[in-house]
Motif scaffolding. Structure first.
Motif, PDB file in Angstrom:
ATOM      1  N   LYS A 159       0.824  -1.210   0.000  1.00 17.91           N
ATOM      2  CA  LYS A 159       0.000   0.000   0.000  1.00 17.91           C
ATOM      3  C   LYS A 159       0.851   1.250   0.000  1.00 17.91           C
ATOM      4  O   LYS A 159       0.498   2.259  -0.618  1.00 17.91           O
ATOM      5  CB  LYS A 159      -0.922   0.011   1.220  1.00 17.91           C
ATOM      6  N   SER A 160       1.964   1.204   0.704  1.00 18.61           N
ATOM      7  CA  SER A 160       2.822   2.385   0.799  1.00 18.61           C
ATOM      8  C   SER A 160       3.369   2.784  -0.566  1.00 18.61           C
ATOM      9  O   SER A 160       3.586   3.971  -0.839  1.00 18.61           O
ATOM     10  CB  SER A 160       3.972   2.137   1.776  1.00 18.61           C
TER      11      SER A 160
ATOM     12  N   ILE B 146      -9.771   1.443  -3.192  1.00 23.49           N
ATOM     13  CA  ILE B 146      -8.675   0.866  -3.968  1.00 23.49           C
ATOM     14  C   ILE B 146      -8.045  -0.252  -3.145  1.00 23.49           C
ATOM     15  O   ILE B 146      -7.619  -0.033  -2.006  1.00 23.49           O
ATOM     16  CB  ILE B 146      -7.610   1.925  -4.305  1.00 23.49           C
ATOM     17  N   ILE B 147      -8.003  -1.435  -3.720  1.00 22.61           N
ATOM     18  CA  ILE B 147      -7.374  -2.580  -3.066  1.00 22.61           C
ATOM     19  C   ILE B 147      -6.048  -2.870  -3.742  1.00 22.61           C
ATOM     20  O   ILE B 147      -5.975  -3.003  -4.968  1.00 22.61           O
ATOM     21  CB  ILE B 147      -8.268  -3.837  -3.156  1.00 22.61           C
ATOM     22  N   VAL B 148      -4.985  -2.983  -2.941  1.00 18.58           N
ATOM     23  CA  VAL B 148      -3.683  -3.405  -3.444  1.00 18.58           C
ATOM     24  C   VAL B 148      -3.539  -4.895  -3.124  1.00 18.58           C
ATOM     25  O   VAL B 148      -3.655  -5.313  -1.973  1.00 18.58           O
ATOM     26  CB  VAL B 148      -2.539  -2.605  -2.801  1.00 18.58           C
ATOM     27  N   TYR B 149      -3.308  -5.676  -4.166  1.00 17.33           N
ATOM     28  CA  TYR B 149      -3.319  -7.133  -4.019  1.00 17.33           C
ATOM     29  C   TYR B 149      -1.950  -7.737  -4.275  1.00 17.33           C
ATOM     30  O   TYR B 149      -1.250  -7.377  -5.228  1.00 17.33           O
ATOM     31  CB  TYR B 149      -4.319  -7.751  -5.008  1.00 17.33           C
TER      32      TYR B 149
ATOM     33  N   GLN C  86     -13.195 -11.261   0.414  1.00 15.66           N
ATOM     34  CA  GLN C  86     -13.841 -10.161   1.132  1.00 15.66           C
ATOM     35  C   GLN C  86     -13.386  -8.809   0.593  1.00 15.66           C
ATOM     36  O   GLN C  86     -14.177  -7.863   0.515  1.00 15.66           O
ATOM     37  CB  GLN C  86     -13.535 -10.278   2.623  1.00 15.66           C
ATOM     38  N   ARG C  87     -12.131  -8.722   0.214  1.00 14.43           N
ATOM     39  CA  ARG C  87     -11.631  -7.456  -0.341  1.00 14.43           C
ATOM     40  C   ARG C  87     -12.230  -7.191  -1.723  1.00 14.43           C
ATOM     41  O   ARG C  87     -12.540  -6.049  -2.071  1.00 14.43           O
ATOM     42  CB  ARG C  87     -10.106  -7.482  -0.407  1.00 14.43           C
ATOM     43  N   ARG C  88     -12.380  -8.227  -2.525  1.00 20.92           N
ATOM     44  CA  ARG C  88     -12.946  -8.029  -3.872  1.00 20.92           C
ATOM     45  C   ARG C  88     -14.368  -7.481  -3.813  1.00 20.92           C
ATOM     46  O   ARG C  88     -14.783  -6.725  -4.685  1.00 20.92           O
ATOM     47  CB  ARG C  88     -12.916  -9.346  -4.650  1.00 20.92           C
TER      48      ARG C  88
ATOM     49  N   VAL D  94     -11.434  -0.528  -7.380  1.00 17.60           N
ATOM     50  CA  VAL D  94     -10.194  -0.621  -8.153  1.00 17.60           C
ATOM     51  C   VAL D  94      -9.334  -1.712  -7.520  1.00 17.60           C
ATOM     52  O   VAL D  94      -9.109  -1.704  -6.305  1.00 17.60           O
ATOM     53  CB  VAL D  94      -9.427   0.719  -8.154  1.00 17.60           C
ATOM     54  N   TRP D  95      -8.868  -2.630  -8.357  1.00 15.80           N
ATOM     55  CA  TRP D  95      -8.042  -3.760  -7.889  1.00 15.80           C
ATOM     56  C   TRP D  95      -6.673  -3.624  -8.523  1.00 15.80           C
ATOM     57  O   TRP D  95      -6.522  -3.783  -9.722  1.00 15.80           O
ATOM     58  CB  TRP D  95      -8.705  -5.067  -8.285  1.00 15.80           C
ATOM     59  N   LEU D  96      -5.662  -3.308  -7.718  1.00 16.30           N
ATOM     60  CA  LEU D  96      -4.303  -3.107  -8.214  1.00 16.30           C
ATOM     61  C   LEU D  96      -3.445  -4.313  -7.846  1.00 16.30           C
ATOM     62  O   LEU D  96      -3.196  -4.567  -6.663  1.00 16.30           O
ATOM     63  CB  LEU D  96      -3.693  -1.833  -7.610  1.00 16.30           C
TER      64      LEU D  96
END
Length: 404
Positions: A14-15, A128-131, A164-166, A171-173
């Motif tokens: 995320k950072s 926004i999810i960072v995957y 759960q995050r989806r 936005v899926w990064l």
């Protein structure tokens, strides 16, 4: 201001995304940094943690020994609950201070590790999810941070899973690639969605698109679900119900890539009362539309045309076009919106007939660049069909025992 929620599993990076967004002009409110601030030596937060978990969580210099705290706080649900009960109020107060200090035209990004777990997604214009795959995150935590593998796995297990995050992700990064690979993706996201969204939100502008059909998208209901959750938060108890309606609510039906949502209210005064809150949430009102076409048109409607009145809002997000219809409970337009959806879901022949009609309507609008003229051509084909469809749908309702 435009508010974005940024989250992802521990070790997902995320950072990295936060740093790029900062370079692009976003104001970052980092929950992790705030969490460190509120437990600095001498702070009430650190004293509360020591009282709850013992002085063994303190280093020799009086600062917080984070690995020692983690070993205790993430050991079970009770301990984790104790940790959260201490830190969350302190973090919340400091977060509110930083948000209040941001200018009204900011793009405010809140980097919150437990955004999903805390049920905070509806509070943001975008999430926004960072995957990164869990096993890769374990490798990174052990290799880059020196975290014991058991601790890394415990931290990951304590957080939301990818499914759960989806559910909440606008936005899926995917940050599984080499260092730097995500830079261009985030910058494109800023240029094509975030920056225009902020401007549209600030100016009250609705994003519209020409009436072109898209293949049925299985993700439309999930997208509608996220919108409904945001609208429910904005409306509070003023909404009697909020429904996904229209073609995108019918499985396997090609449609314009525009999500239709209906907010049901007690009377039009509430619809007008909601206007400012919906606009502030990213859904500006479309002022010139104040009613549906009465059905059937050839007899002026089944009842007083005035009961076909409504309010409608669009969306400021260029990445997710919407129509938000605000209708009065029990009025014919409100009932028919739900009935029509359910009829098409249940009657395959009617759905196929309507699908063919939409193809014809889109063909009549093809090549027309002006939005108003294109949508006029599109509706000129569809509208007469609804005169008979209105009665057919209600006939089906009577025979099937349908109840909204």
């Amino acid at each position: 201001m435009l508010r974005l929620g940024l989250t992802g599993g521990i070790g997902a990076g995320k950072s990295t995304v936060s740093k790029i967004l900062t370079e692009l002009g976003a104001v970052i409110v980092d929950a992790d940094l705030i969490a460190r601030e509120v437990v600095e030596p001498g702070s009430p937060g650190l004293a509360a943690l020591a009282q709850a978990f013992g002085d063994g969580i303190l280093a020799d210099d009086g600062s917080l020994d984070r690995p020692a705290l983690a070993a205790l706080a993430f050991a079970d649900d009770t301990s984790r609950g104790t940790l959260n009960s201490i830190l969350h109020p302190l973090i919340g107060d400091r977060t509110a201070e930083q948000i209040a200090a941001a200018s009204s035209d900011s793009v405010l990004v809140q980097d919150i590790p437990l955004l999903v777990e805390a049920g905070m997604a509806p509070a943001f214009n975008l999430v926004i999810i960072v995957y990164v795959d869990a096993e890769e995150r374990v490798r990174r935590l052990v290799g880059s941070r020196g975290m014991p593998e058991a601790d890394a796995r415990a931290r990951i297990a304590a957080q939301a899973n990818d499914e759960q995050r989806r559910i909440v992700a606008d936005v899926w990064l995917d940050n599984s690639g080499d260092p730097g690979a995500l830079d261009a993706v985030v910058r494109e996201l800023w240029a094509t969605r975030i920056a225009p969204f902020e401007e549209n939100l600030r100016t009250g502008s609705v994003v519209r698109a020409l009436p072109e059909l898209s293949p049925a998208d299985p993700s439309w209901p999930a997208q509608a679900g996220r919108l409904i959750n945001r609208l429910a938060l904005l409306c509070g108890g003023r909404a009697l119900r909020i429904d996904h309606i229209g073609s995108t609510a019918v499985p396997e039906l090609d449609a314009k890539d525009v999500i239709d949502i209906q907010i049901t209210v007690e009377h039009l005064g509430i619809a007008d009362e909601l206007a400012a809150d919906l606009a502030a949430g990213g859904f500006p009102r479309i002022e010139h539309i104040v009613a549906d076409d009465p059905k059937p048109a050839y007899v002026g409607g089944e009842t007083d045309p005035a009961v076909w009145a409504k309010r409608i809002h669009g969306g400021a997000d260029p990445g997710r076009l919407v129509n938000i219809h605000v209708r009065v409970d029990g009025w014919p337009g409100q009932q028919f919106a739900i009935l029509f959806r359910d009829w098409l879901r249940a009657d395959g022949a009617a759905r196929d007939e309507y699908s063919s009609l939409k193809v014809l309507a889109a063909s009549q609008a093809a090549g027309i660049d002006d939005y108003d003229k294109a949508i006029g051509a599109y509706l000129a084909v569809k509208t007469p069909w609804f005169d008979k469809a209105f009665h057919r749908a209600w006939d089906w309702a009577g025979k099937s025992g349908w109840n909204a």
